[in-house]
Design a protein around this motif. Structure first.
Motif, PDB file in Angstrom:
ATOM      1  N   ALA A  82      75.843  -9.237  94.340  1.00 40.66           N
ATOM      2  CA  ALA A  82      76.267 -10.469  93.676  1.00 40.66           C
ATOM      3  C   ALA A  82      77.606 -10.922  94.258  1.00 40.66           C
ATOM      4  CB  ALA A  82      76.379 -10.250  92.176  1.00 40.66           C
ATOM      5  N   CYS A  83      77.648 -12.169  94.730  1.00 43.77           N
ATOM      6  CA  CYS A  83      78.830 -12.680  95.433  1.00 43.77           C
ATOM      7  C   CYS A  83      79.372 -13.947  94.777  1.00 43.77           C
ATOM      8  CB  CYS A  83      78.483 -13.024  96.886  1.00 43.77           C
ATOM      9  SG  CYS A  83      77.777 -11.689  97.845  1.00 43.77           S
ATOM     10  N   ALA A  99      73.214 -12.260  96.467  1.00 41.07           N
ATOM     11  CA  ALA A  99      72.921 -13.083  95.288  1.00 41.07           C
ATOM     12  C   ALA A  99      74.162 -13.915  94.995  1.00 41.07           C
ATOM     13  CB  ALA A  99      72.554 -12.192  94.096  1.00 41.07           C
ATOM     14  N   ILE A 100      74.198 -15.126  95.521  1.00 38.52           N
ATOM     15  CA  ILE A 100      75.415 -15.928  95.599  1.00 38.52           C
ATOM     16  C   ILE A 100      75.500 -16.913  94.436  1.00 38.52           C
ATOM     17  CG2 ILE A 100      76.766 -17.446  97.095  1.00 38.52           C
ATOM     18  CD1 ILE A 100      74.984 -16.445  99.442  1.00 38.52           C
ATOM     19  N   SER A 101      76.676 -17.024  93.851  1.00 40.17           N
ATOM     20  CA  SER A 101      76.920 -18.035  92.821  1.00 40.17           C
ATOM     21  C   SER A 101      76.760 -19.430  93.426  1.00 40.17           C
ATOM     22  CB  SER A 101      78.339 -17.882  92.259  1.00 40.17           C
ATOM     23  OG  SER A 101      78.737 -19.043  91.554  1.00 40.17           O
ATOM     24  N   ASN A 102      76.158 -20.320  92.649  1.00 39.71           N
ATOM     25  CA  ASN A 102      75.948 -21.680  93.153  1.00 39.71           C
ATOM     26  C   ASN A 102      77.138 -22.605  92.925  1.00 39.71           C
ATOM     27  OD1 ASN A 102      75.780 -22.206  90.418  1.00 39.71           O
ATOM     28  ND2 ASN A 102      73.595 -22.692  90.402  1.00 39.71           N
ATOM     29  N   LEU A 103      78.253 -22.075  92.424  1.00 42.32           N
ATOM     30  CA  LEU A 103      79.449 -22.906  92.285  1.00 42.32           C
ATOM     31  C   LEU A 103      80.000 -23.274  93.654  1.00 42.32           C
ATOM     32  CD1 LEU A 103      81.496 -21.324  89.341  1.00 42.32           C
ATOM     33  CD2 LEU A 103      79.961 -23.296  89.298  1.00 42.32           C
ATOM     34  N   GLY A 108      70.126 -12.763  86.381  1.00 38.51           N
ATOM     35  CA  GLY A 108      69.088 -13.610  86.955  1.00 38.51           C
ATOM     36  C   GLY A 108      69.177 -13.674  88.462  1.00 38.51           C
ATOM     37  N   ARG A 109      70.386 -13.719  88.981  1.00 38.29           N
ATOM     38  CA  ARG A 109      70.566 -13.724  90.434  1.00 38.29           C
ATOM     39  C   ARG A 109      70.068 -12.427  91.069  1.00 38.29           C
ATOM     40  NH1 ARG A 109      76.294 -14.309  91.940  1.00 38.29           N
ATOM     41  NH2 ARG A 109      77.033 -14.745  89.831  1.00 38.29           N
ATOM     42  N   LEU A 110      70.343 -11.296  90.422  1.00 36.49           N
ATOM     43  CA  LEU A 110      69.888 -10.021  90.970  1.00 36.49           C
ATOM     44  C   LEU A 110      68.366  -9.928  90.970  1.00 36.49           C
ATOM     45  CD1 LEU A 110      72.421  -7.411  89.525  1.00 36.49           C
ATOM     46  CD2 LEU A 110      72.561  -8.777  91.610  1.00 36.49           C
TER      47      LEU A 110
END
Length: 245
Positions: A9-10, A50-54, A81-83
């Motif tokens: 997660a990034c 799994a990258i944040s969409n911000l 959810g991203r994972l």
């Protein structure tokens, strides 16, 4: 056939140390150091960011493409959810989870932990009594989907295994031990504050950044250099996410 996907997660936003995964350790960033070492481990079938969409997190896609790995974008607060999406992107049914501020993961223990995870048909496997930032989690994709569907918003945050821990009767927990002489639960080897980064850079200065550092060598170094360890002795944070033992 089972497939293990390392889901990382990034995101850059952090109130303690901005862009922790992009901080430099030696000649490369924390996240790239981790990717390179994970790619060397035969037990890991795929690595997916799994990258944040911000806005402001797009550079992680560039890093993924540079290293020839896959990536997905997803909701910033829905880390779970991203994972899940990342594991599905990699075609897996098991998640290897570490945070992207944990460069010194205990990868030597992964093969045996994965074997035990499969033999016991576990939903959750970790190794106890390791320093903060060194342990990893193995999680079944189905258990994570259950957590996402049945849990609340707090269960979908970075506390990815919280729902499972609160409902242990419904899942198989597999908590493994490490040799007593290597148990250092009081040590801190995560990167959450600037002081943590200073400590990790000193480790890289000593060992170099081209080969993975064995856990035994790492612990021996820390044991022999208490002054270096003291850099992070007074750091405490009630919100820091620890794995469940």
């Amino acid at each position: 056939m089972s497939k293990l996907v390392a889901t990382l997660a990034c995101r850059n936003n952090s109130r303690r140390l901005y862009a922790k995964p992009l901080q430099l350790m030696g000649s490369e960033s924390v996240i790239e150091y981790m990717i390179r070492n994970l790619k060397k481990h035969s037990a890991i079938d795929e690595i997916v960011l799994a990258i944040s969409n911000l806005k402001g997190n797009e550079m992680y896609a560039d890093i993924a493409e540079k290293h020839g790995i896959q990536y997905i974008f997803g909701d910033d607060t829905d880390v779970l959810g991203r994972l899940i999406t990342a594991c599905e992107k990699g075609g897996g049914d098991m998640v290897f989870r570490v945070t992207t501020e944990s460069p010194f993961t205990y990868l030597e223990g992964l093969e045996n932990a994965l074997l035990s995870h499969k033999e016991k048909k576990a939903d959750y496997t970790t190794i106890a009594q390791l320093p903060d930032g060194v342990a990893f989690e193995l999680l079944s994709l189905q258990a994570l989907k259950d957590s996402h569907e049945k849990g609340e918003a707090r269960h979908r945050s970075e506390l990815c295994s919280l729902y499972l821990n609160e409902h242990r009767a419904g899942y198989v927990f597999n908590i493994l031990d490490i040799e007593k002489e290597l148990q250092r639960p009081d040590y801190r080897l995560t990167i959450d504050y600037p002081e943590d980064l200073i400590l990790c850079r000193k480790i890289i200065d000593h060992f170099g950044d081209r080969e993975p550092i064995s856990y035994k060598d790492l612990i021996q170094f820390m044991d022999q250099h208490p002054a270096i360890l003291s850099i992070v002795n007074n750091l405490t944070d009630a919100s820091y996410v620890r794995f469940y033992h």
